[in-house]
Design an enzyme around this catalytic site. Structure first.
Site, PDB file in Angstrom:
ATOM      1  N   GLU A  66       0.848  -1.192   0.000  1.00 34.53           N
ATOM      2  CA  GLU A  66       0.000   0.000   0.000  1.00 34.53           C
ATOM      3  C   GLU A  66       0.881   1.238   0.000  1.00 34.53           C
ATOM      4  O   GLU A  66       1.840   1.326   0.775  1.00 34.53           O
ATOM      5  CB  GLU A  66      -0.903   0.045   1.243  1.00 34.53           C
ATOM      6  CG  GLU A  66      -1.877  -1.111   1.368  1.00 34.53           C
ATOM      7  CD  GLU A  66      -2.702  -1.031   2.659  1.00 34.53           C
ATOM      8  OE1 GLU A  66      -2.755   0.069   3.259  1.00 34.53           O
ATOM      9  OE2 GLU A  66      -3.272  -2.055   3.061  1.00 34.53           O
TER      10      GLU A  66
ATOM     11  N   GLU B  70      -9.224   8.546   6.597  1.00 37.27           N
ATOM     12  CA  GLU B  70      -9.288   7.129   6.233  1.00 37.27           C
ATOM     13  C   GLU B  70     -10.312   6.814   5.157  1.00 37.27           C
ATOM     14  O   GLU B  70     -10.162   5.843   4.421  1.00 37.27           O
ATOM     15  CB  GLU B  70      -9.583   6.279   7.472  1.00 37.27           C
ATOM     16  CG  GLU B  70      -8.355   5.879   8.257  1.00 37.27           C
ATOM     17  CD  GLU B  70      -7.426   4.976   7.461  1.00 37.27           C
ATOM     18  OE1 GLU B  70      -7.887   3.982   6.882  1.00 37.27           O
ATOM     19  OE2 GLU B  70      -6.227   5.281   7.398  1.00 37.27           O
TER      20      GLU B  70
ATOM     21  N   GLU C  74     -14.020   4.803   0.608  1.00 35.89           N
ATOM     22  CA  GLU C  74     -14.809   3.846   1.383  1.00 35.89           C
ATOM     23  C   GLU C  74     -15.384   4.563   2.598  1.00 35.89           C
ATOM     24  O   GLU C  74     -14.674   4.853   3.562  1.00 35.89           O
ATOM     25  CB  GLU C  74     -13.937   2.673   1.828  1.00 35.89           C
ATOM     26  CG  GLU C  74     -13.283   1.909   0.681  1.00 35.89           C
ATOM     27  CD  GLU C  74     -12.281   0.888   1.178  1.00 35.89           C
ATOM     28  OE1 GLU C  74     -12.712  -0.193   1.640  1.00 35.89           O
ATOM     29  OE2 GLU C  74     -11.065   1.175   1.130  1.00 35.89           O
TER      30      GLU C  74
ATOM     31  N   LYS D  53     -15.190   2.944   6.427  1.00 29.96           N
ATOM     32  CA  LYS D  53     -13.941   2.645   7.117  1.00 29.96           C
ATOM     33  C   LYS D  53     -13.905   3.346   8.479  1.00 29.96           C
ATOM     34  O   LYS D  53     -14.422   4.453   8.648  1.00 29.96           O
ATOM     35  CB  LYS D  53     -12.736   3.100   6.285  1.00 29.96           C
ATOM     36  CG  LYS D  53     -12.459   2.244   5.056  1.00 29.96           C
ATOM     37  CD  LYS D  53     -11.069   2.508   4.496  1.00 29.96           C
ATOM     38  CE  LYS D  53     -10.005   1.946   5.419  1.00 29.96           C
ATOM     39  NZ  LYS D  53      -8.641   2.125   4.871  1.00 29.96           N
TER      40      LYS D  53
END
Length: 539
Positions: free
Chosen positions: A321, A382, A371, A374
């Site tokens: 990542e 995040e 997202e 999260k």
């Protein structure tokens, strides 16, 4: 690019060198011969030969498009993949996401589970896939029988011609984070060994490797000597990490590490901003005879030194990542994300690597889409790591080939939106009630069940006035509840409008129809269709 230059350059095609000057000369000569031999042409010879040359150039340009490593089939720099997370309240259909990735030339994807709907969409795509076992399942696959069952269900069933090209199984995700306080310390390594053993028993171990993606906090350099060469695995897990890396190395599996320059910046108020990027604006760090101009290289080489001290200096490393968020806190914005990706992708394209590991890198960008479910415990950024928004629209121009020819990526196709309506603060009805303290409670309620992180300091909606803040919170909840009219009441403080409430860079979204909802509708439609056909046959 000038045609003359294109016709004369050498391009690599799958490792072979092809000189485009030769086929151009041959083709022009061929046309000239044919022109001279054809005495029935009514056009003058010089004019006809000029046409022949123009046609030849066009043909060779088209050939170059097909042969070039930068053609549509190779629009992404070698070694690049993406992380596809699915923690969204309204996800796109997996087939839509796979099609979007393929249209942008993405050939490698890393998942965080082995969901059959997601894997089903990847069947026949030939994309290289890393499936995953979440942390909360590690204890279960400590049992070898359970590990075998997991491999049979989530790997072997897809391993067939035209199936899913699974190459790695991620056993856990960052299980040794300090924040977990040792919760997965005793389960990770046994689970890793069992999954690799199960892959071997299924006859897949030579092709599919088990590994464990780890956060860069598993290694560090002492505060007294903050340079890569002083790095080593954390003292509390050093023995365990040594066992793990030797196991991985013995099975030809890679070390997967997640490196986040953004977090270096976000967690340290004294961190130099420019050192997070790749455009050389920061004062370098000197480690012996080596200079580091960015934190990514320094972090990566700290891992290299740690592996060397553990006895595996040549171990393959994959960056699991790396990325930059675009909202939620200070320095998480589109401009800095564009700067980060532009520099990083250019770095990958040059195959410069790092001072200790020059050459090609294997990297998965984090992440593909935003997202909104999260956890924000790590930070309010995040939910905003995606290079695409929640609906598959690209956030900023970028060139995944690393050549710097930035353009907006291909957006997701076939995304279905809910109605164009918003829920906003009804000022005429709300002022009196707001004085009674109803407003704060309703805003808190809305934001506890929807994503309001864009309202934070440094966020894209931080500049709204008080009424705008309320409207944003109400609309986020309204959209999350699929625009249910009962979700836009808030004790009489809210009203539905068809006027777009967005202000400047602050987007008031209209939510998409959830993939789950579309699937249910589709199933219902099929069932109804079957009933209708059956009834017709009976009649």
């Amino acid at each position: 690019m000038p045609l003359l230059y294109l016709a004369q350059k050498n391009v690599s095609h799958h490792g072979r060198t092809t000189n485009l000057q030769h086929p151009l000369s041959q083709y022009i000569a061929f046309l000239e011969r044919e022109t001279r031999c054809n005495t029935s042409l009514s056009l003058s010879l010089p004019f006809t030969m000029a046409i022949a040359r123009a046609v030849a150039v066009v043909v060779v340009v088209c050939m170059a498009c097909l042969w070039s490593p930068w053609s549509l089939e190779a629009a992404v720099v070698d070694g690049l993949g993406v992380n596809w997370g699915t923690m969204s309240s309204h996800p796109m259909t997996p087939s839509t996401v796979v099609r979007m990735m393929k249209e942008n030339g993405i050939k490698k994807v890393k998942l965080f589970d082995a969901d059959p709907w997601t894997l089903g969409a990847l069947i026949g795509s030939d994309m290289e896939v890393m499936v995953a076992i979440p942390n909360d399942m590690l204890a279960r696959v400590q049992s070898y029988d359970n590990a075998k069952k997991w491999v049979a269900k989530n790997v072997t069933r897809y391993h067939h011609p035209g199936g899913v090209n699974i190459r790695y199984v991620a056993v856990g995700n960052e299980p040794f984070l300090k924040a977990y306080k040792g919760a997965y310390m005793n389960t990770t390594f046994p689970a890793l060994k069992n999954i690799q053993k199960a892959l071997d028993a299924a006859g897949l171990g030579d092709r599919i490797k088990a590994t464990t993606p780890l956060n860069a906090d598993v290694y560090n350099s002492p505060d007294s000597t903050p340079i890569p060469s002083a790095g080593n695995f954390r003292s509390d897990i050093r023995s365990l990490m040594t066992d793990i890396v030797h196991f991985l190395h013995s099975n030809s599996a890679p070390f997967v590490v997640n490196i986040y320059p953004f977090l270096s910046l976000a967690l340290n108020p004294n961190f130099p901003l420019d050192f997070a990027f790749f455009d050389g604006g920061s004062k370098p760090i000197t480690d012996g005879g080596t200079q580091y101009t960015n934190v990514f290289d320094a972090n990566y080489d700290t891992l290299v030194h740690s592996l060397k001290k553990s006895g595996v200096p040549d171990m393959k490393i994959i960056v699991g990542e790396v990325g930059w968020p675009t909202d939620g806190v200070r320095n998480a914005n589109v401009a800095l994300a564009h700067r980060f990706y532009d520099g990083f992708l250019k770095k990958m394209a040059t195959r410069k690597g790092t001072p200790l590991r020059p050459g090609r890198m294997d990297v998965y960008l984090f992440g593909l889409v935003d997202e909104d479910l999260k956890s924000i415990l790590p930070g309010d950024f995040e939910r905003h790591w995606g290079i695409f928004r929640y609906d598959g629209r690209p956030k900023f121009p970028m060139d995944l080939s690393g050549r710097g020819n930035d353009a907006y990526l291909a957006r997701a196709q076939g995304v279905e939106y809910q109605e164009r309506k918003w829920c906003v603060f009804n000022e005429s009805a709300g002022n009196a009630r707001a004085m009674k303290g109803l407003l704060g409670g309703n805003v808190n309620y809305a934001c506890s069940l929807a994503d309001c992180t864009a309202l934070n300091y440094g966020g894209s909606c931080n500049g709204l006035d008080a009424s705008g803040n309320v409207s944003y919170a109400f609309n986020q909840y309204f959209q999350a509840q699929d625009q249910d009219v009962e979700a836009c009441v808030f004790q009489g403080l809210a009203a539905i409008t068809t006027v777009n409430a967005s202000v400047g860079e602050c987007l008031f979204p209209v939510q998409i129809v959830s993939a789950g909802a579309r699937a249910v509708v589709g199933v219902v439609g099929v069932v109804v269709g079957v009933i209708v056909v059956a009834a017709a046959l009976i009649v």
